[in-house]
Design a protein around this motif. Structure first.
Motif, PDB file in Angstrom:
ATOM      1  N   ASP A 193       0.973  -1.266  -0.113  1.00 41.75           N
ATOM      2  CA  ASP A 193       0.028   0.125   0.205  1.00 41.75           C
ATOM      3  C   ASP A 193       0.980   1.372  -0.072  1.00 41.75           C
ATOM      4  O   ASP A 193       0.365   2.540  -0.229  1.00 41.75           O
ATOM      5  CB  ASP A 193      -0.971  -0.067   1.336  1.00 41.75           C
ATOM      6  N   SER A 194       2.077   1.174   0.200  1.00 42.07           N
ATOM      7  CA  SER A 194       3.095   2.239   0.306  1.00 42.07           C
ATOM      8  C   SER A 194       3.690   2.613  -1.127  1.00 42.07           C
ATOM      9  O   SER A 194       4.364   1.492  -1.622  1.00 42.07           O
ATOM     10  CB  SER A 194       4.122   1.962   1.455  1.00 42.07           C
ATOM     11  N   ASP A 195       3.590   3.743  -1.497  1.00 39.50           N
ATOM     12  CA  ASP A 195       4.306   4.088  -2.821  1.00 39.50           C
ATOM     13  C   ASP A 195       5.814   3.882  -2.806  1.00 39.50           C
ATOM     14  O   ASP A 195       6.509   3.583  -3.835  1.00 39.50           O
ATOM     15  CB  ASP A 195       4.144   5.546  -3.178  1.00 39.50           C
ATOM     16  N   LEU A 196       6.420   4.109  -1.699  1.00 33.80           N
ATOM     17  CA  LEU A 196       7.836   3.887  -1.437  1.00 33.80           C
ATOM     18  C   LEU A 196       8.306   2.473  -2.138  1.00 33.80           C
ATOM     19  O   LEU A 196       9.304   2.446  -2.614  1.00 33.80           O
ATOM     20  CB  LEU A 196       8.170   3.993   0.179  1.00 33.80           C
ATOM     21  N   PHE A 197       7.442   1.442  -1.789  1.00 34.27           N
ATOM     22  CA  PHE A 197       7.825   0.117  -2.311  1.00 34.27           C
ATOM     23  C   PHE A 197       7.182  -0.283  -3.385  1.00 34.27           C
ATOM     24  O   PHE A 197       6.927  -1.724  -3.552  1.00 34.27           O
ATOM     25  CB  PHE A 197       8.043  -0.942  -0.883  1.00 34.27           C
TER      26      PHE A 197
ATOM     27  N   PHE B  60       9.334   8.745   7.001  1.00 28.15           N
ATOM     28  CA  PHE B  60      10.362   9.337   7.744  1.00 28.15           C
ATOM     29  C   PHE B  60      11.204   8.786   8.613  1.00 28.15           C
ATOM     30  O   PHE B  60      11.026   7.916   8.834  1.00 28.15           O
ATOM     31  CB  PHE B  60       9.338  10.566   8.597  1.00 28.15           C
ATOM     32  N   GLY B  61      12.279   9.570   8.853  1.00 28.15           N
ATOM     33  CA  GLY B  61      13.481   9.110   9.694  1.00 28.15           C
ATOM     34  C   GLY B  61      14.299   8.102   8.827  1.00 28.15           C
ATOM     35  O   GLY B  61      15.080   7.469   9.256  1.00 28.15           O
ATOM     36  N   GLU B  62      14.144   8.107   7.590  1.00 30.69           N
ATOM     37  CA  GLU B  62      15.197   7.129   6.585  1.00 30.69           C
ATOM     38  C   GLU B  62      16.521   7.540   6.678  1.00 30.69           C
ATOM     39  O   GLU B  62      17.292   6.567   6.438  1.00 30.69           O
ATOM     40  CB  GLU B  62      14.871   7.314   5.137  1.00 30.69           C
ATOM     41  N   MET B  63      17.211   8.597   6.844  1.00 31.45           N
ATOM     42  CA  MET B  63      18.421   9.024   6.844  1.00 31.45           C
ATOM     43  C   MET B  63      18.987   8.273   8.044  1.00 31.45           C
ATOM     44  O   MET B  63      20.113   7.731   7.941  1.00 31.45           O
ATOM     45  CB  MET B  63      18.735  10.477   7.200  1.00 31.45           C
ATOM     46  N   ALA B  64      18.218   8.064   9.312  1.00 32.17           N
ATOM     47  CA  ALA B  64      18.834   7.566  10.324  1.00 32.17           C
ATOM     48  C   ALA B  64      19.187   6.059  10.197  1.00 32.17           C
ATOM     49  O   ALA B  64      20.246   5.234  10.528  1.00 32.17           O
ATOM     50  CB  ALA B  64      17.957   7.632  11.508  1.00 32.17           C
TER      51      ALA B  64
ATOM     52  N   ALA C 280      16.556   5.906  -0.989  1.00 33.04           N
ATOM     53  CA  ALA C 280      17.537   6.980  -1.539  1.00 33.04           C
ATOM     54  C   ALA C 280      16.740   7.721  -2.363  1.00 33.04           C
ATOM     55  O   ALA C 280      16.925   9.185  -2.524  1.00 33.04           O
ATOM     56  CB  ALA C 280      18.756   6.162  -2.147  1.00 33.04           C
ATOM     57  N   VAL C 281      15.990   6.980  -3.251  1.00 28.30           N
ATOM     58  CA  VAL C 281      15.214   7.760  -4.330  1.00 28.30           C
ATOM     59  C   VAL C 281      14.237   8.786  -3.512  1.00 28.30           C
ATOM     60  O   VAL C 281      14.041   9.941  -3.915  1.00 28.30           O
ATOM     61  CB  VAL C 281      14.280   6.651  -5.236  1.00 28.30           C
ATOM     62  N   SER C 282      13.568   8.400  -2.577  1.00 26.11           N
ATOM     63  CA  SER C 282      12.599   9.054  -1.710  1.00 26.11           C
ATOM     64  C   SER C 282      13.351  10.300  -1.130  1.00 26.11           C
ATOM     65  O   SER C 282      12.823  11.234  -1.417  1.00 26.11           O
ATOM     66  CB  SER C 282      11.830   8.273  -0.600  1.00 26.11           C
ATOM     67  N   LEU C 283      14.587   9.972  -0.651  1.00 29.95           N
ATOM     68  CA  LEU C 283      15.091  10.980   0.051  1.00 29.95           C
ATOM     69  C   LEU C 283      15.690  12.169  -1.032  1.00 29.95           C
ATOM     70  O   LEU C 283      15.783  13.473  -1.021  1.00 29.95           O
ATOM     71  CB  LEU C 283      16.519  10.691   0.632  1.00 29.95           C
ATOM     72  N   SER C 284      16.145  11.716  -2.366  1.00 28.71           N
ATOM     73  CA  SER C 284      16.680  12.318  -3.324  1.00 28.71           C
ATOM     74  C   SER C 284      15.498  13.404  -3.918  1.00 28.71           C
ATOM     75  O   SER C 284      15.742  14.668  -3.942  1.00 28.71           O
ATOM     76  CB  SER C 284      17.096  11.599  -4.497  1.00 28.71           C
TER      77      SER C 284
END
Length: 157
Positions: free
Chosen positions: A17-21, A88-92, A138-142
């Motif tokens: 359900d998440s666009d991220l994946f 959120f919090g992906e950098m960590a 990485a794509v999300s952060l970019s």
């Protein structure tokens, strides 16, 4: 169906359900689901504070999360509200550095969580799937960095 397999099925469904994946296959999502957790967060509960050592990331399944940052006068400013599907919090998870903002539940929320430790374990056990997860992060952060730079330029001009 055992409680564990029901939870894994629920997590797989949440990941789907998440666009991220969205680029992961159902089989890859089922494998990745083993490394994610689900947390229910009450309204106004702080998930983490700016400056905390980061060890996990989250994806909003339901509810919303306020991202709060201290300005130069140490006043807390709500930067954005994150809703369904937002990470959120992906950098960590990638660098283990301190949190760049405070995140607080703006309403009762359900979050998918992935710890740095679980991602490291996924890298050992399922390197191809872990690489696809890391690429998605990485794509999300970019994308967010590009948007932030665009907004910064708009304010300068």
């Amino acid at each position: 169906m055992s409680d564990r397999s029901a939870l894994l099925e629920e997590i797989s469904s949440m990941l789907l359900d998440s666009d991220l994946f969205s680029h992961l296959s159902p089989a890859e999502l089922r494998a990745a689901a083993h490394y994610f957790g689900v947390n229910k967060i009450a309204e106004d509960e702080v998930i983490f504070n700016e400056g905390d050592i980061g060890s996990f990331m989250c994806i909003v399944h339901s509810g919303s999360i306020a991202v709060i940052k201290a300005n130069q006068n140490e006043e807390l400013v709500e930067m954005v509200k994150l809703g369904h599907g937002r990470a959120f919090g992906e950098m960590a998870v990638l660098d283990g550095e301190r949190r760049s903002a405070t995140c607080r539940a703006a309403e009762d929320s359900i979050l998918l969580t992935l710890s740095k430790e679980a991602l490291d374990k996924m890298l050992e056990e399922h390197p191809r799937i872990a690489a696809r997860v890391i690429r998605a992060i990485a794509v999300s952060l970019s994308r967010r960095l590009r948007m932030a730079v665009g907004q910064l330029v708009d304010h300068i001009i």
